[in-house]
Design an enzyme around this catalytic site. Structure first.
Site, PDB file in Angstrom:
ATOM      1  N   GLY A 153       4.221   4.139   3.245  1.00 37.22           N
ATOM      2  CA  GLY A 153       4.005   2.892   2.527  1.00 37.22           C
ATOM      3  C   GLY A 153       4.086   1.727   3.494  1.00 37.22           C
ATOM      4  O   GLY A 153       4.598   1.846   4.605  1.00 37.22           O
ATOM      5  N   LYS A 154       3.566   0.596   3.093  1.00 35.42           N
ATOM      6  CA  LYS A 154       3.669  -0.618   3.898  1.00 35.42           C
ATOM      7  C   LYS A 154       3.370  -1.814   3.012  1.00 35.42           C
ATOM      8  O   LYS A 154       2.588  -1.714   2.052  1.00 35.42           O
ATOM      9  CB  LYS A 154       2.687  -0.595   5.071  1.00 35.42           C
ATOM     10  CG  LYS A 154       3.160  -1.420   6.260  1.00 35.42           C
ATOM     11  CD  LYS A 154       4.295  -0.732   6.984  1.00 35.42           C
ATOM     12  CE  LYS A 154       4.721  -1.480   8.232  1.00 35.42           C
ATOM     13  NZ  LYS A 154       5.770  -0.757   8.974  1.00 35.42           N
ATOM     14  N   GLY A 155       3.988  -2.940   3.330  1.00 32.74           N
ATOM     15  CA  GLY A 155       3.738  -4.151   2.560  1.00 32.74           C
ATOM     16  C   GLY A 155       3.730  -5.359   3.464  1.00 32.74           C
ATOM     17  O   GLY A 155       4.059  -5.277   4.651  1.00 32.74           O
ATOM     18  N   ASP A 206      10.349  -5.230   8.605  1.00 29.40           N
ATOM     19  CA  ASP A 206       9.303  -5.068   9.608  1.00 29.40           C
ATOM     20  C   ASP A 206       9.189  -6.404  10.336  1.00 29.40           C
ATOM     21  O   ASP A 206      10.057  -7.268  10.187  1.00 29.40           O
ATOM     22  CB  ASP A 206       7.977  -4.660   8.940  1.00 29.40           C
ATOM     23  CG  ASP A 206       6.986  -4.069   9.939  1.00 29.40           C
ATOM     24  OD1 ASP A 206       6.206  -4.844  10.527  1.00 29.40           O
ATOM     25  OD2 ASP A 206       6.969  -2.848  10.131  1.00 29.40           O
ATOM     26  N   VAL A 219       0.852  -1.189   0.000  1.00 31.88           N
ATOM     27  CA  VAL A 219       0.000   0.000   0.000  1.00 31.88           C
ATOM     28  C   VAL A 219       0.881   1.230   0.000  1.00 31.88           C
ATOM     29  O   VAL A 219       1.804   1.352   0.814  1.00 31.88           O
ATOM     30  CB  VAL A 219      -0.947   0.021   1.220  1.00 31.88           C
ATOM     31  CG1 VAL A 219      -1.679   1.353   1.307  1.00 31.88           C
ATOM     32  CG2 VAL A 219      -1.951  -1.125   1.133  1.00 31.88           C
TER      33      VAL A 219
END
Length: 421
Positions: free
Chosen positions: A108-110, A149, A63
């Site tokens: 952002g993040k995934g 992460d 995202v």
């Protein structure tokens, strides 16, 4: 349509927090969805060949919340129960965190829905490379820069970087941060988040006139962030009296041996088995009296019921979103003034040093660890000063002050750039 796509308690929490700030800043109604919902959300299927030669299918997400200030920036999480709503919420929080720290990034993040502990090393490599391969059309050093992460680490970032580089035909170290130092990573990145949590906890102790040598701490979560927080606090004389992770919880008001805990967790990957004594129920651990309570694990740990029972002086949020909006309201109603260092300030050390790594990779000029840590502490100190001053000026909580600063910066960037076409 958007309400049905981005769902779940974590996203609802991020939305509720934004609505509070939007009311506080008098943001027009027609701009609120523009601020909340992501610019881009990607869902991919990841077929991976397992060691027994069968093919297993995983689901991956990425995202990109906004690109108004620069490329998206955020970690990639490997965890069994993630979904697009949780990833979107984490991207939203990253936006405010980067803006608060005055970094030229959007959030952002995934993630991949998988328990990485259930994978063999080659399977983890295959999955990591497949995920990056599927993301190549959507990411880049000027578009979206990944980082580690929960469930990922330096090695996974090295596989990401190598996969992207093979498709480009040249080495592109700036596509990810949190890499091993030998492949373009930066000194200080591994400990940056925990170091920042400890640094800001000391600032809060000083603000409350509590000497570190007389202070006590309880840490929930003992991965990279929690363990480095423990070491940073112990280095200044704070006594660690409680610690927990997914496998065990220990409490001893006389103090725990931080070096032994770190060594055991590093050797076994968890706290279980460290001792047969001093065990305690994980939730009860958080209710014990202490000066610093540092939730460094997952979201929504401190709910309204727990907030009523807390007996700490400071909450140092090493995790993203550990305190629910309902708990925030309870804390605001209490008369004992628990000092909250909100997540978008408290755990910003990781993304700040990730920014340093990105800059060094682009310039191909690398700094010493002392230079990295000095720049990190100065950046955190600037943000701390702004948040505390804003909270005092407006008569609001530290969380409201921190989010107001971050949201304001994103709003100004979006308004200055306007809509295209």
């Amino acid at each position: 349509m958007l309400n049905s796509l981005f769902t779940g308690p974590v996203f609802e929490m991020a939305r509720d927090q934004l609505l509070v700030i939007a009311d506080h800043l008098s943001i027009p109604e027609d701009q609120r969805d523009w601020l909340l919902y992501p610019k881009r959300a990607i869902v991919v299927t990841l077929p991976v060949r397992m060691e027994d030669n069968r093919t297993e299918l995983f689901i991956g997400y990425r995202v990109q919340h906004h690109l108004a200030l620069g490329p998206a920036k955020g970690g990639t999480r490997f965890a069994a129960n993630i979904d697009i709503g949780e990833i979107a919420a984490l991207a939203v929080w990253m936006s405010w965190k980067c803006a608060l720290a005055d970094l030229p990034f959007g959030g952002g993040k995934g993630g991949v829905a998988v328990d990485p502990r259930a994978l063999k090393p080659k399977e983890l490599e295959n999955l990591s490379r497949r995920y990056m391969q599927e993301m190549i059309p959507f990411v880049g050093p000027r578009t979206d820069v990944m980082a580690p992460d929960m469930g990922t680490n330096e090695q996974v970032m090295a596989w990401f970087m190598d996969t992207y580089s093979m498709y480009q035909g040249v080495t592109v170290p700036e596509i990810v941060t949190g890499k091993p130092v030998g492949t373009g990573g930066t000194l200080g990145r591994r400990e940056a988040t925990g170091h920042g949590v400890a640094f800001l906890a000391f600032r809060a102790l000083d603000a409350l006139d509590i000497a570190p040598a007389t202070a006590t701490a309880i840490i929930q979560g003992f991965g990279n962030v929690g363990s480095h927080t423990a070491m940073g606090l112990a280095a200044r004389g704070v006594k660690l009296i409680g610690v927990s992770d997914h496998s065990a919880a220990y409490y001893d008001p006389k103090g725990l041996d931080v070096k032994a805990l770190v060594a055991h967790a590093g050797r076994t990957g968890e706290l279980a088995g460290y001792s047969s004594q001093a065990t305690i129920a994980p939730r009860m651990l958080l209710e014990q009296p202490c000066d610093v309570l540092a939730p460094c694990a997952v979201e929504r740990v401190i709910d309204a019921d727990l907030a009523r029972r807390l007996r700490c002086r400071i909450i140092a949020e090493g995790a993203n979103g550990p305190t629910t909006p309902e708990a925030d309201r309870v804390l605001a109603e209490r008369n004992d003034g628990i000092f909250v260092i909100p997540d978008i300030l408290c755990n910003a050390g990781g993304v700040i040093v990730s920014y340093f790594e990105w800059v060094q990779d682009l310039q191909q000029y690398f700094w010493s660890r002392d230079e990295v840590m000095d720049r990190l502490e100065r950046a955190l100190d600037r943000s701390w000063t702004m948040v505390v001053a804003r909270a005092k000026r407006d008569g609001v909580s530290n969380r409201t002050a921190a989010m107001a600063i971050g949201v304001e910066r994103v709003v100004k960037a979006k308004q200055a750039r306007g809509l295209f076409p």
